[in-house]
Scaffold this motif. Structure first.
Motif, PDB file in Angstrom:
ATOM      1  N   THR A  44       0.867  -1.180   0.000  1.00 18.53           N
ATOM      2  CA  THR A  44       0.000   0.000   0.000  1.00 18.53           C
ATOM      3  C   THR A  44       0.900   1.224   0.000  1.00 18.53           C
ATOM      4  N   LEU A  45       0.636   2.141  -0.923  1.00 16.92           N
ATOM      5  CA  LEU A  45       1.398   3.388  -1.017  1.00 16.92           C
ATOM      6  C   LEU A  45       0.451   4.554  -1.226  1.00 16.92           C
ATOM      7  N   LYS A  46       0.881   5.720  -0.799  1.00 24.92           N
ATOM      8  CA  LYS A  46       0.120   6.943  -1.019  1.00 24.92           C
ATOM      9  C   LYS A  46       0.269   7.358  -2.478  1.00 24.92           C
ATOM     10  N   SER A  47      -0.857   7.767  -3.058  1.00 29.50           N
ATOM     11  CA  SER A  47      -0.857   8.183  -4.458  1.00 29.50           C
ATOM     12  C   SER A  47      -0.730   9.699  -4.576  1.00 29.50           C
ATOM     13  N   LYS A  48      -0.504  10.136  -5.787  1.00 24.08           N
ATOM     14  CA  LYS A  48      -0.389  11.571  -6.064  1.00 24.08           C
ATOM     15  C   LYS A  48      -1.661  12.302  -5.662  1.00 24.08           C
ATOM     16  N   SER A  49      -2.796  11.621  -5.764  1.00 19.67           N
ATOM     17  CA  SER A  49      -4.073  12.239  -5.401  1.00 19.67           C
ATOM     18  C   SER A  49      -4.280  12.294  -3.889  1.00 19.67           C
ATOM     19  N   GLY A  50      -3.372  11.669  -3.130  1.00 21.07           N
ATOM     20  CA  GLY A  50      -3.453  11.688  -1.670  1.00 21.07           C
ATOM     21  C   GLY A  50      -4.088  10.450  -1.065  1.00 21.07           C
TER      22      GLY A  50
ATOM     23  N   VAL B 120       0.040   7.436  -9.832  1.00 22.12           N
ATOM     24  CA  VAL B 120       1.442   7.629  -9.462  1.00 22.12           C
ATOM     25  C   VAL B 120       1.508   7.467  -7.949  1.00 22.12           C
ATOM     26  N   LEU B 121       2.357   6.540  -7.508  1.00 23.73           N
ATOM     27  CA  LEU B 121       2.505   6.227  -6.088  1.00 23.73           C
ATOM     28  C   LEU B 121       3.894   6.627  -5.628  1.00 23.73           C
ATOM     29  N   PHE B 122       4.028   6.883  -4.314  1.00 23.06           N
ATOM     30  CA  PHE B 122       5.306   7.351  -3.788  1.00 23.06           C
ATOM     31  C   PHE B 122       5.880   6.356  -2.789  1.00 23.06           C
ATOM     32  N   ASP B 123       7.090   5.874  -3.089  1.00 20.21           N
ATOM     33  CA  ASP B 123       7.824   4.930  -2.235  1.00 20.21           C
ATOM     34  C   ASP B 123       9.033   5.665  -1.658  1.00 20.21           C
ATOM     35  N   GLU B 124       8.766   6.670  -0.840  1.00 17.09           N
ATOM     36  CA  GLU B 124       9.818   7.545  -0.330  1.00 17.09           C
ATOM     37  C   GLU B 124      10.845   6.822   0.533  1.00 17.09           C
ATOM     38  N   ASP B 125      10.429   5.760   1.225  1.00 18.12           N
ATOM     39  CA  ASP B 125      11.356   5.047   2.117  1.00 18.12           C
ATOM     40  C   ASP B 125      11.901   3.760   1.492  1.00 18.12           C
ATOM     41  N   ASP B 126      11.613   3.526   0.230  1.00 21.30           N
ATOM     42  CA  ASP B 126      12.133   2.384  -0.543  1.00 21.30           C
ATOM     43  C   ASP B 126      11.680   1.017  -0.041  1.00 21.30           C
ATOM     44  N   LYS B 127      10.662   0.941   0.776  1.00 17.15           N
ATOM     45  CA  LYS B 127      10.208  -0.364   1.273  1.00 17.15           C
ATOM     46  C   LYS B 127       9.684  -1.248   0.151  1.00 17.15           C
ATOM     47  N   VAL B 128       8.875  -0.684  -0.724  1.00 12.86           N
ATOM     48  CA  VAL B 128       8.310  -1.485  -1.812  1.00 12.86           C
ATOM     49  C   VAL B 128       9.394  -1.808  -2.833  1.00 12.86           C
TER      50      VAL B 128
END
Length: 171
Positions: free
Chosen positions: A40-46, A117-125
């Motif tokens: 599960t990741l946060k998307s550009k839409s929030g 568009v999803l954000f994997d800022e901590d590189d977990k995925v």
């Protein structure tokens, strides 16, 4: 002093090892058919998006970064695929790996896309999917099975993706 024959031998061994390494980074994996790790990741839409929610669709998960020139070249091809196959049960999930999402959003102002568009800022995925190169593309079938991984991008790779998508859409 090292003989010229020995030097040539060492050069040949180094070249073979380098070629093998490069091939491993850019080659597509064989038909894997293992359950794709859920995330599960946060998307550009929030909103949060979960891969499992896409079961029933063929999904391309594309790991990319704003600083990656091949990623920029590849995104419009994914947009074209999204438009062409979306009604048949296909979607792209573009997983950005930039530390700061603003960088991705700036790029997306120049290259607009309709897919999530999803954000994997901590590189977990990224770690979950063993991302070793930018971009990395993973294809997941309708049953949620990881079917293909491709490291890197060069012009023409989109034809391979289209062929895999068409095959999986028919399954």
């Amino acid at each position: 002093m090292i003989s010229k024959t020995f030097s040539n031998f060492i050069f040949l061994i180094a070249a073979v090892i380098g070629l093998a390494f490069f091939t491993a980074l850019t080659a597509s994996a064989a038909d894997i058919r293992a359950p794709a790790p859920d995330f599960t990741l946060k998307s550009k839409s929030g909103e949060n998006m979960r891969l499992e929610e896409q079961q029933g669709n063929v999904v391309i998960i594309n790991f990319w970064a704003s600083w990656c020139a091949p990623c920029r070249e590849e995104l419009p091809h994914f947009e074209a695929m999204q438009q062409e196959y979306e009604d048949l049960g296909f979607t792209v999930l573009a997983v950005n790996v930039d530390e700061y999402p603003e960088k991705a959003n700036t790029l997306l102002n120049d290259i607009p896309v309709s897919f999530p568009v999803l954000f994997d800022e901590d590189d977990k995925v990224s770690k979950l999917y063993d991302v070793r190169a930018m971009p990395t593309t993973v294809i997941v079938d309708r049953d949620g099975n990881h079917r293909l991984t491709h490291y890197g991008y060069k012009t023409g790779d989109e034809a391979k993706y289209r062929k895999a998508i068409k095959t999986l859409l028919r399954e």
